[in-house]
Design an enzyme around this catalytic site. Structure first.
Site, mmCIF file in Angstrom:
data_model
loop_
_atom_site.group_PDB
_atom_site.id
_atom_site.type_symbol
_atom_site.label_atom_id
_atom_site.label_comp_id
_atom_site.label_asym_id
_atom_site.label_seq_id
_atom_site.Cartn_x
_atom_site.Cartn_y
_atom_site.Cartn_z
ATOM 1 N N GLY A 69 0.806 -1.219 0.000
ATOM 2 C CA GLY A 69 0.000 0.000 0.000
ATOM 3 C C GLY A 69 0.840 1.270 0.000
ATOM 4 O O GLY A 69 0.535 2.239 -0.691
ATOM 5 N N SER A 196 -3.285 -3.535 -0.798
ATOM 6 C CA SER A 196 -2.169 -4.230 -0.145
ATOM 7 C C SER A 196 -2.630 -5.613 0.300
ATOM 8 O O SER A 196 -3.643 -5.750 0.995
ATOM 9 C CB SER A 196 -1.734 -3.410 1.071
ATOM 10 O OG SER A 196 -0.721 -4.075 1.756
ATOM 11 N N ALA A 197 -1.870 -6.656 -0.086
ATOM 12 C CA ALA A 197 -2.308 -8.041 0.136
ATOM 13 C C ALA A 197 -2.441 -8.421 1.609
ATOM 14 O O ALA A 197 -3.334 -9.183 1.973
ATOM 15 C CB ALA A 197 -1.344 -8.994 -0.567
ATOM 16 N N HIS A 198 -1.541 -7.888 2.460
ATOM 17 C CA HIS A 198 -1.563 -8.388 3.851
ATOM 18 C C HIS A 198 -2.784 -7.894 4.629
ATOM 19 O O HIS A 198 -3.015 -8.321 5.763
ATOM 20 C CB HIS A 198 -0.259 -8.055 4.589
ATOM 21 C CG HIS A 198 -0.066 -6.629 4.984
ATOM 22 N ND1 HIS A 198 -0.292 -6.179 6.263
ATOM 23 C CD2 HIS A 198 0.330 -5.541 4.289
ATOM 24 C CE1 HIS A 198 -0.016 -4.884 6.342
ATOM 25 N NE2 HIS A 198 0.361 -4.468 5.142
ATOM 26 N N THR A 234 12.509 -7.602 -10.954
ATOM 27 C CA THR A 234 12.013 -8.976 -11.101
ATOM 28 C C THR A 234 10.807 -9.193 -10.190
ATOM 29 O O THR A 234 10.851 -8.850 -9.008
ATOM 30 C CB THR A 234 13.145 -9.973 -10.758
ATOM 31 O OG1 THR A 234 14.233 -9.703 -11.647
ATOM 32 C CG2 THR A 234 12.695 -11.408 -10.905
ATOM 33 N N CYS A 322 0.647 2.075 12.709
ATOM 34 C CA CYS A 322 1.861 2.844 12.420
ATOM 35 C C CYS A 322 2.086 3.904 13.496
ATOM 36 O O CYS A 322 3.156 4.474 13.565
ATOM 37 C CB CYS A 322 1.740 3.505 11.053
ATOM 38 S SG CYS A 322 1.144 2.385 9.811
HETATM 39 N N1 PLP Z 1 -3.054 2.923 3.463
HETATM 40 C C1 PLP Z 1 -3.842 2.510 4.466
HETATM 41 C C2 PLP Z 1 -5.231 3.063 4.570
HETATM 42 C C3 PLP Z 1 -3.385 1.582 5.405
HETATM 43 O O1 PLP Z 1 -4.184 1.189 6.395
HETATM 44 C C4 PLP Z 1 -2.053 1.099 5.276
HETATM 45 C C5 PLP Z 1 -1.513 0.177 6.290
HETATM 46 O O2 PLP Z 1 -1.827 0.236 7.461
HETATM 47 C C6 PLP Z 1 -1.277 1.540 4.198
HETATM 48 C C7 PLP Z 1 -1.804 2.453 3.316
HETATM 49 C C8 PLP Z 1 0.112 1.030 3.993
HETATM 50 O O3 PLP Z 1 0.061 -0.288 3.461
HETATM 51 P P1 PLP Z 1 1.329 -1.266 3.532
HETATM 52 O O4 PLP Z 1 1.439 -1.731 4.936
HETATM 53 O O5 PLP Z 1 0.990 -2.374 2.594
HETATM 54 O O6 PLP Z 1 2.505 -0.497 3.057
#
Ligand code: PLP
Length: 373
Positions: A69, A196-198, A234, A322
């Site tokens: 993401g 974002s996959a996770h 890659t 975060c």
């Molecule tokens: N955007 C949003 C709304 C998110 O919640 C997050 C992750 O918490 C991200 C972006 C960042 O994604 P990634 O952890 O895959 O870098």
């Protein structure tokens, strides 16, 4: 252990893991090589791109694989703005993830102007609010599809219309939404969408950016010809295959998962009220990601709650993951203008499809024990 922090990350789906395994062990050919050993990886990449495109109603050549993401957001904002003159303005909301806000800061430091759109008390960027912040020089609008801290879902379709009426490109950070609510990029009429996959039971370190055909964007990184010449390097075939498998499974089970999560949510709020706890639920009650429950307890400390719950084996978050090093009131809660006596006592419980009614009961009991001592 009760894991209730699914907005931070999710457990890898076992079927996604099984789909990845061959590409980690036996089928390790570089997808760019012409010999027959690489045929299976090339085919897997193509299939994954098709699967992901079908899940969001895009065309396969509009899906660009990224490392997640954060990269997708950085690329969308910087890739579009860097091709424009310094008079150009980016409009984004005050409640975006730092991947967007810090990219916007970086653009400001390079001389571009950025407008930060406020939100309602429910955490919504209304069409009226966006309209008030659009100008002739606004060339890019970036508003998230769903907020990571409070779960509010934005009226992205209406916002994209306004952006387009002003000749601006529209990007949405859909990291919290993809795999959790139905997404149709054509119906939403967005120009770019980050995922974002996770966040949807796929592996970490992989994601994608949807870029509608015709959008003018600079390459993210230079090198080989991968990702249609716009994102060299890659490909991480195993992760891409795992992401596609996880997304397909989540999309196939979307309604059942949503119903389960809404049931858990309702049970949690009822139990909290029955326990007599003084709390508010943040975000928009009618438009939110199922399972994302941001709660503010009066005169409590979110950090204290997180650590006490941790000692009882329960994982939740204060604000966004975060921000877990930061005991300040988050930028999102500030934008919501939440009373300070509630804001400092905020935790985010984000339930996932594996959570049960027993988990809800245990979490509420734990909160009651901590807050009523
Ligand atoms: N955007 C949003 C709304 C998110 O919640 C997050 C992750 O918490 C991200 C972006 C960042 O994604 P990634 O952890 O895959 O870098």
């Amino acid at each position: 252990m009760i894991y209730a922090d699914n907005a931070a990350t999710t457990k890898l789906d076992i079927e996604a893991f099984e789909a990845m395994k061959p590409f980690l062990l036996d089928q390790y050919g570089n997808a760019s090589q012409p010999y027959s050993f690489s045929r299976s990886t090339k085919k897997a990449l193509k299939q994954a791109r098709n699967t992901i495109a079908a899940c969001i109603n895009a065309d396969a050549d509009e899906i660009y694989f990224t490392s997640g993401g954060t990269e997708s957001d950085n690329w969308a904002l910087k890739g579009v703005m860097c091709g424009l003159d310094r008079e150009s303005v980016l409009a984004t909301s005050q409640i975006e993830h730092h991947a967007v806000l810090h990219s916007a800061n970086a653009l400001e430091n390079s001389g571009y102007c950025v407008t930060y759109i406020p939100v309602t008390k429910n955490g919504i960027v209304t069409p009226e609010l966006l309209m008030m912040h659009m100008g002739e020089s606004t060339k890019l609008v970036s508003v998230m599809l769903a907020n990571n801290e409070v779960g509010s879902i934005q009226p992205v379709k209406e916002l994209a219309v306004i952006a387009h009426q002003h000749g601006a490109v529209f990007h949405t950070d859909a990291v919290q939404a993809v795999g959790h609510i139905p997404i149709d990029v054509k119906a939403l009429d967005v120009d770019m969408l980050s995922a974002s996959a996770h966040k949807f039971n796929g592996p970490k370190g992989i994601g994608f950016l949807y870029i509608k055909k015709g959008v003018r964007i600079h390459p993210y990184q230079n090198g080989g010809a991968q990702e249609f010449g716009l994102r060299a390097g890659t490909e991480n075939v195993a992760a891409i295959v795992g992401m596609a498998a996880a997304l397909k499974k989540n999309c196939d089970n979307l309604l059942a998962n949503q119903q389960h999560l809404l049931g858990l949510e309702k049970a949690m709020l009822c139990e909290l009220t029955r326990a007599g706890l003084d709390y508010v639920r943040n975000g928009d009650p009618d438009h939110h990601i199922p399972g994302n429950i941001s709660l503010s307890f009066r005169n409590a400390s979110g950090e204290m709650l997180l650590h006490r719950l941790d000692l009882m084996g329960i994982c939740v978050s204060t604000g966004s993951a975060c921000d877990s090093q930061n005991t300040q009131i988050s930028h999102v809660l500030r934008a919501l203008r939440l009373d300070e006596e509630y804001a400092t006592g905020t935790i985010r419980i984000s339930l996932g499809k594996d959570n049960s009614f027993d988990d809800v009961h245990i979490i509420v009991n734990a909160l009651t024990r901590i807050l009523c001592q």
